[in-house]
Design a protein around this motif. Structure first.
Motif, PDB file in Angstrom:
ATOM      1  N   CYS A   1      -0.509 -55.160 -20.070  1.00  0.00           N
ATOM      2  CA  CYS A   1      -0.583 -55.366 -18.629  1.00  0.00           C
ATOM      3  C   CYS A   1      -1.220 -56.698 -18.286  1.00  0.00           C
ATOM      4  O   CYS A   1      -1.278 -57.075 -17.126  1.00  0.00           O
ATOM      5  CB  CYS A   1      -1.363 -54.236 -17.966  1.00  0.00           C
ATOM      6  SG  CYS A   1      -3.136 -54.268 -18.326  1.00  0.00           S
TER       7      CYS A   1
ATOM      8  N   MET B   1      -4.221 -57.603 -18.100  1.00  0.00           N
ATOM      9  CA  MET B   1      -5.467 -57.624 -17.325  1.00  0.00           C
ATOM     10  C   MET B   1      -6.568 -58.375 -18.069  1.00  0.00           C
ATOM     11  O   MET B   1      -7.318 -59.136 -17.483  1.00  0.00           O
ATOM     12  CB  MET B   1      -5.938 -56.198 -17.031  1.00  0.00           C
ATOM     13  CG  MET B   1      -5.316 -55.545 -15.835  1.00  0.00           C
ATOM     14  SD  MET B   1      -5.541 -56.490 -14.326  1.00  0.00           S
ATOM     15  CE  MET B   1      -3.953 -57.238 -14.164  1.00  0.00           C
TER      16      MET B   1
ATOM     17  N   THR C   1      -6.059 -62.018 -17.935  1.00  0.00           N
ATOM     18  CA  THR C   1      -6.299 -62.531 -16.593  1.00  0.00           C
ATOM     19  C   THR C   1      -7.791 -62.637 -16.322  1.00  0.00           C
ATOM     20  O   THR C   1      -8.251 -63.608 -15.728  1.00  0.00           O
ATOM     21  CB  THR C   1      -5.679 -61.591 -15.537  1.00  0.00           C
ATOM     22  OG1 THR C   1      -4.338 -61.317 -15.922  1.00  0.00           O
ATOM     23  CG2 THR C   1      -5.696 -62.202 -14.159  1.00  0.00           C
ATOM     24  N   ALA C   2      -8.534 -61.634 -16.762  1.00  0.00           N
ATOM     25  CA  ALA C   2      -9.970 -61.627 -16.482  1.00  0.00           C
ATOM     26  C   ALA C   2     -10.722 -62.597 -17.371  1.00  0.00           C
ATOM     27  O   ALA C   2     -11.837 -62.980 -17.046  1.00  0.00           O
ATOM     28  CB  ALA C   2     -10.531 -60.221 -16.680  1.00  0.00           C
ATOM     29  N   CYS C   3     -10.132 -63.003 -18.477  1.00  0.00           N
ATOM     30  CA  CYS C   3     -10.848 -63.819 -19.456  1.00  0.00           C
ATOM     31  C   CYS C   3     -11.180 -65.199 -18.885  1.00  0.00           C
ATOM     32  O   CYS C   3     -10.277 -65.960 -18.554  1.00  0.00           O
ATOM     33  CB  CYS C   3     -10.008 -63.977 -20.721  1.00  0.00           C
ATOM     34  SG  CYS C   3     -10.799 -64.996 -21.963  1.00  0.00           S
ATOM     35  N   PRO C   4     -12.452 -65.535 -18.774  1.00  0.00           N
ATOM     36  CA  PRO C   4     -12.798 -66.850 -18.233  1.00  0.00           C
ATOM     37  C   PRO C   4     -12.505 -67.992 -19.216  1.00  0.00           C
ATOM     38  O   PRO C   4     -12.362 -69.131 -18.811  1.00  0.00           O
ATOM     39  CB  PRO C   4     -14.305 -66.772 -17.981  1.00  0.00           C
ATOM     40  CG  PRO C   4     -14.742 -65.433 -18.393  1.00  0.00           C
ATOM     41  CD  PRO C   4     -13.641 -64.773 -19.133  1.00  0.00           C
TER      42      PRO C   4
ATOM     43  N   MET D   1     -15.674 -59.466 -20.417  1.00  0.00           N
ATOM     44  CA  MET D   1     -14.883 -59.194 -19.219  1.00  0.00           C
ATOM     45  C   MET D   1     -13.529 -58.557 -19.541  1.00  0.00           C
ATOM     46  O   MET D   1     -12.952 -57.874 -18.701  1.00  0.00           O
ATOM     47  CB  MET D   1     -14.691 -60.481 -18.413  1.00  0.00           C
ATOM     48  CG  MET D   1     -15.983 -60.889 -17.728  1.00  0.00           C
ATOM     49  SD  MET D   1     -15.787 -62.153 -16.510  1.00  0.00           S
ATOM     50  CE  MET D   1     -17.490 -62.336 -15.964  1.00  0.00           C
TER      51      MET D   1
ATOM     52  N   ALA E   1     -12.022 -55.195 -17.948  1.00  0.00           N
ATOM     53  CA  ALA E   1     -10.777 -55.279 -17.200  1.00  0.00           C
ATOM     54  C   ALA E   1      -9.706 -54.339 -17.724  1.00  0.00           C
ATOM     55  O   ALA E   1      -8.733 -54.051 -17.032  1.00  0.00           O
ATOM     56  CB  ALA E   1     -10.260 -56.713 -17.235  1.00  0.00           C
TER      57      ALA E   1
END
Lengths: 401, 178
Positions: free
Chosen positions: B77, B79, B82-85, B120, B124
């Motif tokens: 998905c 997520m 996407t959340a990984c800085p 994160m 997530a």
């Protein structure tokens, strides 16, 4: 060579001023900094501080990530007390959104920030003592810090780069046995600080290097923008926790230690006294901390509970939306300031209403302190730079961003 | 409100330095004997033979969890990536033969050199497929390729034996669809 030697009236040989580049990779210039010194023998006539060797573009980087993703960057500002930065940043964003963290969250944040501050002060005192040859005191300070870091690791999941706070709350609640393990650590830390003080406080070698060295007046410090222990050592009692109490500091009973002369010894004493005050504050927090949620009850800020995400479609959608779009911070700008290890840590944030910061400006306490270093070392011997610069506690990550 | 710190060390006894030496020696000797004989009190440890156990929340290298049927729980998905800085998770999604499954990661790779261990991704993940409870350090490697961890390596890793998330009974995707 011969033209550099000038014979003075009393028959001494005097030499022309010498230029010396101290740093950026010099053992005493922690956090890579360069001093260009003009020396008259051993005496520093003029010094020129060059900062910026550790510039990583923190502020610019923040503009391309979501508000939550800024948090790991803030860990790396003052990397000796990351939790103070975490708290400062989250409070700034929360101020911009207009929410207040829950009671329990505020207490936990206070406990963790104070723990971090103790670690910061111990590192500074220990490292400055080590640079003066007192290696034992350094080992004791680091031993105490290690205990604190292990405690923090049990709460946050990392020793150094915690990323513990979240906008509107925290990543996790305190572990169940936290207070018990804190008490063990506290006992050790107190006894080690007692030992450090017994070794250093009245040790003549240490005192001769610290007393009346690197003096700065309260007026001059204020006009340069000093904050934190360095300002307080001059006798001014500015402490954000007292002057503009945030979170729950107005409910805590603590004193602000101030110095007399603003020399290295005062800075050393103020730092150690602040450690005592921090321990006192944590004690009170444990007495006052209420039960309850750690996150605000607002689905626009806080990720839903895992149970909801796993078992309900609403939870899943909320979870996906929040991670993909980030927290929508309303348009506006805000300046929020907290007391970090080195002084007033301010965040000036601008939001345009998108999921990312438009501007994230940091007011690092070290930056102001660095402006005073030049006049604090001038007129003293070159060897005095080491304790003066050490007691300033310049942290490259925060100063250069 | 303000408390003026007490400046000491100006007395004659302090100036002649001998009492300070003796007081200092007393403390260091106490620590010396405590380290020598007090087994529990010893500060240093014989690393790597002895290791201090990490706390349950400690974030180490990642692993991917499996379903009951042995396939990855991950539903691709995106997520976590996407959340990984740090932008260190790379996923290629594929269509699964099983209509109930729809998506699965054809490739799931983590660049451990970029990873900042912020956790994160864990937070997530909507189906508890990625965890950082392996207890593995960021290991030193000889080349960059070795730090690039692939799906089968992530799946082969085991967690330590305590639950990371006690608040949830586990996601539905943990159960086999057949």
């Amino acid at each position: 060579m011969s033209e550099l030697l000038i014979e003075t009236e009393d028959g001494d040989l005097d030499s022309a001023p010498m230029n010396l580049q101290m740093g950026p990779s010099h053992p005493a210039m922690h956090g890579t900094i360069k001093m260009r010194l003009k020396l008259d023998g051993e005496i520093v006539q003029r010094s020129d501080i060059e900062v910026g060797y550790l510039h990583r573009g923190f502020e610019k980087s923040c503009e391309s990530v979501t508000w939550t993703q800024v948090l790991p960057y803030t860990d790396r500002l003052n990397y000796v007390s990351p939790l103070c930065n975490n708290v400062g940043y989250c409070m700034a964003v929360e101020k911009l959104i207009g929410v207040t963290a829950t009671e329990r969250c505020q207490y936990i944040r206070t406990i963790m920030a104070e723990t971090s501050r103790i670690g910061d002060h111990l590192t500074c005192v220990g490292a400055s003592a080590m640079e003066l040859g007192a290696f034992t005191a350094f080992l004791y300070a680091i031993e105490a810090r290690e205990e604190l870091w292990r405690l923090t690791e049990a709460v946050t999941g990392a020793r150094l780069t915690h990323s513990y706070c979240r906008i509107g709350g925290l990543k996790d609640d305190l572990p169940l046995d936290f207070e018990a393990s804190y008490r063990v650590v506290e006992k050790k830390v107190r006894s080690l600080i007692y030992d450090i003080r017994a070794l250093l406080d009245t040790n003549r070698i240490f005192l001769d290097r610290m007393k009346d060295i690197g003096c700065i007046s309260a007026e001059r410090a204020l006009s340069l923008g000093f904050t934190g222990p360095c300002l307080r050592s001059t006798g001014h009692d500015y402490d954000v926790r007292k002057y503009a109490p945030y979170m729950i500091y107005d409910r805590l009973d603590f004193e602000v230690p101030v110095g007399v002369k603003g020399d290295n010894y005062d800075r050393y004493l103020v730092r150690l006294e602040e450690v005592d005050q921090s321990l006192r504050m944590i004690d009170q927090c444990f007495k006052q901390i209420p039960a309850g949620p750690i996150n605000v009850d607002d689905g626009r800020l806080v990720l839903p509970a895992k149970d909801e995400v796993y078992h309900s479609i609403e939870g899943t959608i909320a979870h996906f939306k929040l991670i993909m779009d980030g927290i929508k911070v309303p348009p506006g700008e805000v300046y929020s300031y907290t007391e970090a290890g080195n002084g007033e840590l301010g965040f000036y944030l601008i939001s345009t209403g998108e999921g990312r910061p438009y501007k994230c400006r940091v007011r690092p306490p070290c930056w102001a302190l660095m402006q005073g270093v030049a006049e604090m070392v001038e007129g003293y011997q070159i060897a005095d730079i080491v304790p003066t610069f050490g007691s300033i506690n310049m942290i490259g990550g925060e100063c250069d961003r | 409100m303000a408390k003026v710190v007490e400046r000491v060390g100006d007395s004659f006894a302090d100036r002649i330095y001998v009492p300070a030496i003796l007081a200092g020696l007393k403390i260091t000797t106490r620590h010396f004997f405590r380290n020598l004989f007090g087994q529990k009190e010893t500060v240093t440890i014989a690393y790597p033979e002895v290791k201090i156990p990490y706390s349950p929340r400690w974030r180490g290298q990642h692993r991917l969890l499996k379903r009951d049927d042995g396939e990855p729980r991950c539903v691709a998905c995106f997520m976590c990536s996407t959340a990984c800085p740090a932008d260190c998770i790379h996923i290629v999604a594929g269509e699964h033969d099983d209509q109930g499954r729809e998506k699965f990661p054809v490739r799931f790779e983590i660049d451990e050199l970029r990873c900042i261990y912020c956790g994160m991704c864990e937070e997530a993940c909507p189906c508890d497929a990625i965890r950082m409870d392996t207890g593995l350090h960021a290991a030193p490697v000889y080349n960059r390729e070795a730090a690039w961890v692939r799906k089968d390596q992530l799946l082969a890793r085991n967690g330590r034996d305590y639950a990371v998330r006690a608040d949830a009974e586990g996601p539905p995707c943990a159960v086999s669809s057949k």
